[in-house]
Write a protein that holds these residues in place. Structure first.
Motif, short mmCIF file in Angstrom:
data_model
loop_
_atom_site.label_atom_id
_atom_site.label_comp_id
_atom_site.label_asym_id
_atom_site.label_seq_id
_atom_site.Cartn_x
_atom_site.Cartn_y
_atom_site.Cartn_z
N ALA A 48 32.49 38.56 38.71
CA ALA A 48 32.78 39.65 37.96
C ALA A 48 32.63 40.92 38.51
CB ALA A 48 31.52 39.66 36.64
N GLU A 49 33.19 41.96 37.99
CA GLU A 49 33.26 43.22 38.51
C GLU A 49 32.06 43.75 38.85
OE1 GLU A 49 36.25 47.05 37.64
OE2 GLU A 49 34.59 47.08 36.23
N HIS A 50 31.86 44.27 40.04
CA HIS A 50 30.61 44.92 40.49
C HIS A 50 30.81 45.71 41.78
CE1 HIS A 50 31.30 41.57 43.45
NE2 HIS A 50 30.59 42.07 44.23
N SER A 51 29.77 46.54 42.30
CA SER A 51 29.94 47.44 43.51
C SER A 51 29.11 47.30 44.30
CB SER A 51 30.24 48.75 43.22
OG SER A 51 28.99 49.33 42.27
N SER A 52 29.34 47.64 45.54
CA SER A 52 28.36 47.46 46.58
C SER A 52 28.10 48.66 47.47
CB SER A 52 28.67 46.38 47.62
OG SER A 52 27.96 46.60 48.86
N GLU A 66 42.96 36.69 43.58
CA GLU A 66 43.32 37.95 42.93
C GLU A 66 42.10 38.70 43.04
OE1 GLU A 66 45.41 38.16 38.97
OE2 GLU A 66 43.25 38.83 38.32
N ILE A 67 42.27 39.86 43.76
CA ILE A 67 41.15 40.63 44.11
C ILE A 67 41.49 42.30 43.33
CG2 ILE A 67 39.73 42.17 45.85
CD1 ILE A 67 40.27 39.62 47.74
N THR A 68 40.55 42.60 42.63
CA THR A 68 40.82 43.90 41.74
C THR A 68 39.77 44.85 42.30
OG1 THR A 68 41.06 42.72 39.62
CG2 THR A 68 40.75 45.11 39.55
N ILE A 69 40.29 45.97 43.10
CA ILE A 69 39.49 47.14 43.45
C ILE A 69 39.88 48.34 42.81
CG2 ILE A 69 39.12 48.38 45.44
CD1 ILE A 69 40.10 46.04 47.24
N GLY A 70 38.93 48.91 42.24
CA GLY A 70 39.12 50.25 41.26
C GLY A 70 40.12 50.10 40.27
N GLY A 71 40.28 48.93 39.72
CA GLY A 71 41.23 48.89 38.76
C GLY A 71 42.68 48.26 39.26
N LYS A 72 43.02 48.40 40.61
CA LYS A 72 44.12 48.02 40.97
C LYS A 72 44.04 46.51 41.50
CE LYS A 72 47.72 49.18 44.49
NZ LYS A 72 48.15 50.09 45.29
N ILE A 73 45.04 45.61 41.06
CA ILE A 73 44.92 44.14 41.40
C ILE A 73 45.92 43.96 42.62
CG2 ILE A 73 45.92 41.91 40.71
CD1 ILE A 73 45.67 42.79 37.97
N PHE A 74 45.25 43.28 43.66
CA PHE A 74 45.94 42.79 44.89
C PHE A 74 45.69 41.09 44.87
CE2 PHE A 74 44.07 46.71 45.61
CZ PHE A 74 44.70 47.61 46.37
#
Length: 107
Positions: A48-52, A66-74
């Motif tokens: 789930a979405e988290h930060s470090s 599928e990796i989401t970073i700051g709302g952008k999907i890669f």
């Protein structure tokens, strides 16, 4: 304590197995300066979405993620890498099962 013996040749992709309906992790190196961890995600599993507070390098060893970073999907495939920037929310999902190596350097 690491799960992989030092000074032994190993193949990252072969050092962790998939498990049905699970995310499996295995520590390679755990030091005060940072960690290196292998992960295996079964299809449709994720984090789930988290930060470090630290940057981390994700290297896909097998499959697709599928990796989401700051709302952008890669969408990453085996052999590709991406940096998860510190303090930016991110999430991971297995569109197909995948294995990755995560390297986190603490600052």
């Amino acid at each position: 304590m690491a799960n992989i013996e030092p000074s032994i040749i190993f193949e990252s992709r072969e050092s962790i197995d998939y498990a049905d309906n699970s995310v499996v992790s295995k520590t390679i190196v755990k030091k005060p300066a940072g960690n290196i961890t292998l992960f295996a995600f079964d299809k449709d599993e994720g984090l789930a979405e988290h930060s470090s507070p630290h940057d981390a390098l994700v290297q896909l060893l097998d499959g697709e993620a599928e990796i989401t970073i700051g709302g952008k999907i890669f969408n990453l495939q085996s052999g590709q890498s991406i940096i998860l920037p510190a303090n930016i929310p991110h999430a991971l999902k297995a569109k197909k099962k995948f294995k990755m190596l995560l390297t986190m350097i603490k600052s």
